[in-house]
Design a protein around this motif. Structure first.
Motif, PDB file in Angstrom:
ATOM      1  N   VAL A 225      57.684  18.990  64.196  1.00 21.65           N
ATOM      2  CA  VAL A 225      59.142  18.978  64.154  1.00 21.65           C
ATOM      3  C   VAL A 225      59.599  20.249  63.444  1.00 21.65           C
ATOM      4  O   VAL A 225      59.129  20.548  62.332  1.00 21.65           O
ATOM      5  CB  VAL A 225      59.695  17.741  63.429  1.00 21.65           C
ATOM      6  N   VAL A 226      60.474  21.015  64.088  1.00 23.06           N
ATOM      7  CA  VAL A 226      60.970  22.279  63.538  1.00 23.06           C
ATOM      8  C   VAL A 226      62.469  22.166  63.310  1.00 23.06           C
ATOM      9  O   VAL A 226      63.219  21.796  64.216  1.00 23.06           O
ATOM     10  CB  VAL A 226      60.658  23.463  64.479  1.00 23.06           C
ATOM     11  N   ASN A 227      62.886  22.497  62.111  1.00 24.73           N
ATOM     12  CA  ASN A 227      64.285  22.456  61.690  1.00 24.73           C
ATOM     13  C   ASN A 227      64.852  23.866  61.778  1.00 24.73           C
ATOM     14  O   ASN A 227      64.553  24.722  60.955  1.00 24.73           O
ATOM     15  CB  ASN A 227      64.346  21.911  60.255  1.00 24.73           C
ATOM     16  N   ALA A 228      65.684  24.103  62.807  1.00 23.44           N
ATOM     17  CA  ALA A 228      66.282  25.430  63.021  1.00 23.44           C
ATOM     18  C   ALA A 228      67.793  25.291  63.052  1.00 23.44           C
ATOM     19  O   ALA A 228      68.464  25.775  63.976  1.00 23.44           O
ATOM     20  CB  ALA A 228      65.762  26.038  64.315  1.00 23.44           C
ATOM     21  N   GLU A 350      66.277  38.246  55.058  1.00 28.73           N
ATOM     22  CA  GLU A 350      64.928  37.752  55.280  1.00 28.73           C
ATOM     23  C   GLU A 350      64.957  36.371  55.926  1.00 28.73           C
ATOM     24  O   GLU A 350      65.947  35.640  55.840  1.00 28.73           O
ATOM     25  CB  GLU A 350      64.164  37.694  53.955  1.00 28.73           C
ATOM     26  N   VAL A 351      63.855  36.014  56.547  1.00 26.61           N
ATOM     27  CA  VAL A 351      63.688  34.684  57.105  1.00 26.61           C
ATOM     28  C   VAL A 351      62.947  33.827  56.091  1.00 26.61           C
ATOM     29  O   VAL A 351      61.965  34.263  55.492  1.00 26.61           O
ATOM     30  CB  VAL A 351      62.908  34.737  58.424  1.00 26.61           C
ATOM     31  N   VAL A 352      63.435  32.614  55.873  1.00 27.81           N
ATOM     32  CA  VAL A 352      62.818  31.688  54.932  1.00 27.81           C
ATOM     33  C   VAL A 352      62.146  30.568  55.718  1.00 27.81           C
ATOM     34  O   VAL A 352      62.813  29.844  56.476  1.00 27.81           O
ATOM     35  CB  VAL A 352      63.867  31.097  53.966  1.00 27.81           C
ATOM     36  N   PHE A 353      60.832  30.419  55.579  1.00 33.60           N
ATOM     37  CA  PHE A 353      60.095  29.312  56.167  1.00 33.60           C
ATOM     38  C   PHE A 353      59.648  28.370  55.058  1.00 33.60           C
ATOM     39  O   PHE A 353      59.260  28.813  53.983  1.00 33.60           O
ATOM     40  CB  PHE A 353      58.849  29.805  56.917  1.00 33.60           C
ATOM     41  N   THR A 358      56.182  15.791  54.972  1.00 32.00           N
ATOM     42  CA  THR A 358      55.679  15.149  56.184  1.00 32.00           C
ATOM     43  C   THR A 358      55.403  16.151  57.294  1.00 32.00           C
ATOM     44  O   THR A 358      55.126  15.758  58.432  1.00 32.00           O
ATOM     45  CB  THR A 358      56.689  14.097  56.699  1.00 32.00           C
ATOM     46  N   GLY A 359      55.488  17.447  56.969  1.00 31.75           N
ATOM     47  CA  GLY A 359      55.168  18.480  57.946  1.00 31.75           C
ATOM     48  C   GLY A 359      56.346  19.122  58.633  1.00 31.75           C
ATOM     49  O   GLY A 359      56.164  19.970  59.520  1.00 31.75           O
ATOM     50  N   LEU A 360      57.586  18.759  58.263  1.00 33.57           N
ATOM     51  CA  LEU A 360      58.767  19.386  58.850  1.00 33.57           C
ATOM     52  C   LEU A 360      58.781  20.872  58.514  1.00 33.57           C
ATOM     53  O   LEU A 360      58.804  21.256  57.342  1.00 33.57           O
ATOM     54  CB  LEU A 360      60.039  18.721  58.329  1.00 33.57           C
ATOM     55  N   VAL A 361      58.776  21.717  59.531  1.00 36.00           N
ATOM     56  CA  VAL A 361      58.854  23.160  59.334  1.00 36.00           C
ATOM     57  C   VAL A 361      60.319  23.575  59.446  1.00 36.00           C
ATOM     58  O   VAL A 361      60.974  23.316  60.456  1.00 36.00           O
ATOM     59  CB  VAL A 361      58.010  23.916  60.372  1.00 36.00           C
ATOM     60  N   SER A 362      60.849  24.196  58.406  1.00 31.41           N
ATOM     61  CA  SER A 362      62.244  24.632  58.383  1.00 31.41           C
ATOM     62  C   SER A 362      62.295  26.152  58.394  1.00 31.41           C
ATOM     63  O   SER A 362      61.524  26.816  57.706  1.00 31.41           O
ATOM     64  CB  SER A 362      62.964  24.093  57.141  1.00 31.41           C
ATOM     65  N   VAL A 363      63.236  26.676  59.173  1.00 33.87           N
ATOM     66  CA  VAL A 363      63.405  28.121  59.269  1.00 33.87           C
ATOM     67  C   VAL A 363      64.880  28.427  59.102  1.00 33.87           C
ATOM     68  O   VAL A 363      65.735  27.776  59.699  1.00 33.87           O
ATOM     69  CB  VAL A 363      62.873  28.663  60.619  1.00 33.87           C
ATOM     70  N   ASP A 377      57.206  33.258  65.001  1.00 27.16           N
ATOM     71  CA  ASP A 377      56.706  33.025  63.640  1.00 27.16           C
ATOM     72  C   ASP A 377      56.870  31.561  63.239  1.00 27.16           C
ATOM     73  O   ASP A 377      56.008  30.993  62.547  1.00 27.16           O
ATOM     74  CB  ASP A 377      57.437  33.932  62.647  1.00 27.16           C
ATOM     75  N   ALA A 378      57.975  30.929  63.658  1.00 20.98           N
ATOM     76  CA  ALA A 378      58.186  29.514  63.344  1.00 20.98           C
ATOM     77  C   ALA A 378      57.114  28.652  63.996  1.00 20.98           C
ATOM     78  O   ALA A 378      56.585  27.713  63.376  1.00 20.98           O
ATOM     79  CB  ALA A 378      59.581  29.083  63.801  1.00 20.98           C
ATOM     80  N   LEU A 379      56.777  28.950  65.243  1.00 24.24           N
ATOM     81  CA  LEU A 379      55.722  28.200  65.904  1.00 24.24           C
ATOM     82  C   LEU A 379      54.380  28.411  65.223  1.00 24.24           C
ATOM     83  O   LEU A 379      53.582  27.475  65.100  1.00 24.24           O
ATOM     84  CB  LEU A 379      55.636  28.608  67.375  1.00 24.24           C
ATOM     85  N   ALA A 380      54.142  29.638  64.762  1.00 24.72           N
ATOM     86  CA  ALA A 380      52.897  29.891  64.019  1.00 24.72           C
ATOM     87  C   ALA A 380      52.862  29.069  62.738  1.00 24.72           C
ATOM     88  O   ALA A 380      51.813  28.502  62.380  1.00 24.72           O
ATOM     89  CB  ALA A 380      52.769  31.379  63.721  1.00 24.72           C
ATOM     90  N   HIS A 381      53.979  28.982  62.029  1.00 19.65           N
ATOM     91  CA  HIS A 381      54.045  28.160  60.823  1.00 19.65           C
ATOM     92  C   HIS A 381      53.834  26.684  61.148  1.00 19.65           C
ATOM     93  O   HIS A 381      53.353  25.921  60.302  1.00 19.65           O
ATOM     94  CB  HIS A 381      55.394  28.346  60.117  1.00 19.65           C
ATOM     95  N   ALA A 382      54.193  26.282  62.356  1.00 15.41           N
ATOM     96  CA  ALA A 382      54.007  24.887  62.765  1.00 15.41           C
ATOM     97  C   ALA A 382      52.604  24.614  63.286  1.00 15.41           C
ATOM     98  O   ALA A 382      52.318  23.498  63.728  1.00 15.41           O
ATOM     99  CB  ALA A 382      55.028  24.520  63.833  1.00 15.41           C
ATOM    100  N   GLY A 383      51.746  25.629  63.254  1.00 17.65           N
ATOM    101  CA  GLY A 383      50.351  25.427  63.632  1.00 17.65           C
ATOM    102  C   GLY A 383      50.005  25.749  65.062  1.00 17.65           C
ATOM    103  O   GLY A 383      48.889  25.451  65.513  1.00 17.65           O
ATOM    104  N   VAL A 384      50.909  26.375  65.798  1.00 18.91           N
ATOM    105  CA  VAL A 384      50.612  26.772  67.170  1.00 18.91           C
ATOM    106  C   VAL A 384      49.816  28.068  67.140  1.00 18.91           C
ATOM    107  O   VAL A 384      50.228  29.049  66.503  1.00 18.91           O
ATOM    108  CB  VAL A 384      51.901  26.958  67.987  1.00 18.91           C
TER     109      VAL A 384
END
Length: 485
Positions: A225-228, A350-353, A358-363, A377-384
């Motif tokens: 789950v990515v919070n954008a 700057e971009v803040v990740f 619970t694993g929520l990736v916020s950008v 970069d967000a997908l990379a932070h999410a493990g892709v």
């Protein structure tokens, strides 16, 4: 009087929304994106391009906030050089080139900028000329020569030349930010993504989120789950963890649209105090002025251009531009900036990740220009893993010389449609073969036609009149239509 084009369109939109809700509830996705601005749309496009199953929801309309309230620029950020951020400028220029050449050449187009120097200004000519030389080198551009006052005035007829010492010239690009967002969502949807606006995430737990839309509530299961959500990023973080500390602060940017811009051969970069610049940009047949950069402490749900904001924008523009035309409209948006001390003007873009319990990736943060890199970069932070960072054409970006135009459609309207839709203009115009009334203007003083409104509702998720006028077409820049539901 402007009325919605076509019969039965609302029913068709409702049906597609019902199907989207059913698909959201019916499977587990590889990625759920919360937020349908340019970054969220870019994440959805990139994820589907890599074969991942994707769902995207937004509590409002797509590009309904920051992503339709920018300065409409795809640029390296000249002032970031003065802040010492050469890396950001280099990255932005690389992304600008890819957007112009491959990703969306119809939506992102080159624009020259004049930078005038007046007595008592905050920058010396040698300082800016040196900066523009470096800026142009990073941009791989040869356009960085000094201008005489006469040459600057030839490019920008209402430019103040009294006391003008000299001027510099450089090149960047402009875009339609809302349509760039829609194009990314269209690419994601064509690759199988489920995208739904006016669908609010109300809870986030490990591997799922609760989404409320159209009076229904569904649980959406996802491996990531990515919070954008931009200015709302901390609100969504609190859905996952009610003890999450703030990660951003907000800066308000106000723009004023005035009549003018005809005959301009360049935009104007106007130096201001405290390291700021403002712009006067010929855009979509108008003149776009701005922007402000002030701390916003009222939360993300309420932002407006106050009379004081508008007066400031006009005052700053008038230091370089004479005879400003009447105000047509104004708009305000919020930037998400990293937490820190000092003014928002000096804050680094700057971009803040961050990753929640619970694993929520916020950008949050970043620039419109670098949305593609931020998404990857967000997908990379999410493990892709195995991400391909090469640019891909968005729908409409190829075949620009093969659009079939109906007889009698004037050249300005053709150019307008090509600029907004690229080769998809043929698809937009197809219903007009059976119903010529769809070639009529939405408002008298804009080139947008009723076929665009039909297309927005049937192909681009438009639900409200404002969705059509403000984010799918440019009709909002014209005389205010009388909307009849």
């Amino acid at each position: 009087m402007w009325t919605p084009a076509g019969a039965g369109i609302v029913a068709a939109v409702t049906e597609s929304r019902t199907e989207a809700l059913e698909r959201l509830a019916g499977r587990e996705f590889d990625v759920l994106v919360i937020g349908g601005g340019i970054v969220g749309a870019g994440i959805a496009e990139a994820a589907t391009a890599h074969g991942l199953s994707v769902a995207l929801v937004d509590k409002g309309d797509f590009a309904g906030a920051t992503s339709s309230a920018s300065s409409k620029l795809v640029h390296g950020g000249l002032r970031y050089l003065a802040m010492g951020d050469v890396r950001l400028v280099r990255e932005a220029h690389a992304e600008r080139r890819m957007l112009m050449q491959t990703v969306a050449p119809h939506l992102v187009q080159r624009l020259r900028f004049v930078f005038p120097f007046y007595p008592g200004g905050p920058y010396s000519p040698w300082f800016v000329q040196s900066g523009i030389l470096l800026y142009s080198a990073l941009a791989r551009s040869r356009l960085h020569r000094p201008l005489t006052a006469a040459r600057a005035r030839a490019l920008v007829p209402p430019l103040h030349t009294g006391g003008l010492r000299t001027a510099a010239i450089y090149a960047d690009a402009w875009t339609n930010d809302g349509r760039l967002t829609i194009a990314n969502l269209r690419a994601a949807a064509e690759a199988g993504a489920v995208v739904l606006n006016y669908a609010e995430a109300t809870a986030v737990t490990a591997g799922q989120a609760t989404v409320s839309a159209d009076g229904a509530e569904v649980r959406v299961r996802a491996r990531r789950v990515v919070n954008a959500t931009g200015p709302w990023v901390d609100r969504v973080r609190l859905l996952e963890d009610d003890s999450a500390a703030p990660s951003i602060r907000l800066s308000k940017g106000v723009h004023v649209v005035v009549e003018g811009g005809e005959g301009w051969g360049a935009a104007v970069t106007i130096p201001q105090e405290a390291g700021r610049v403002s712009f006067a940009i010929p855009w979509e047949g108008t003149l776009l002025l701005g922007t402000t950069d002030t701390l916003h402490e009222d939360g993300p749900d309420h932002v407006e251009a106050t009379p004081a904001d508008v007066a400031e924008v006009l005052r700053e523009a008038s230091t370089a531009i004479g005879g400003l035309g009447p105000v047509r409209t104004t708009f305000a948006g919020l930037r998400a900036l990293p937490l820190g001390s000092g003014s928002t003007t000096s804050a680094r873009r700057e971009v803040v990740f961050s990753t929640g319990p619970t694993g929520l990736v916020s950008v949050a943060g970043g620039k419109l220009t670098t949305y593609r890199k931020i998404a990857l970069d967000a997908l990379a932070h999410a493990g892709v893993t195995g991400l391909d960072r090469r640019p891909r054409p968005l729908p409409g970006a190829t075949g620009l010389d093969s659009v079939a135009w109906p007889a009698g459609l004037d050249a300005p309207t053709r150019a307008h449609l090509l600029r907004l839709y690229g080769s998809l203009a043929s698809e937009v115009l197809e219903p007009a073969r059976e119903d010529p009334s769809l070639l009529e203007r939405i408002v008298p003083d804009r080139p947008d036609i009723r076929a665009q409104e039909l297309y927005a509702r049937t192909h681009e998720w438009a639900v409200t009149d404002e969705d059509v006028l403000r984010r799918r077409t440019t009709a909002w820049l014209g005389a205010a239509p009388v909307l009849v539901s």
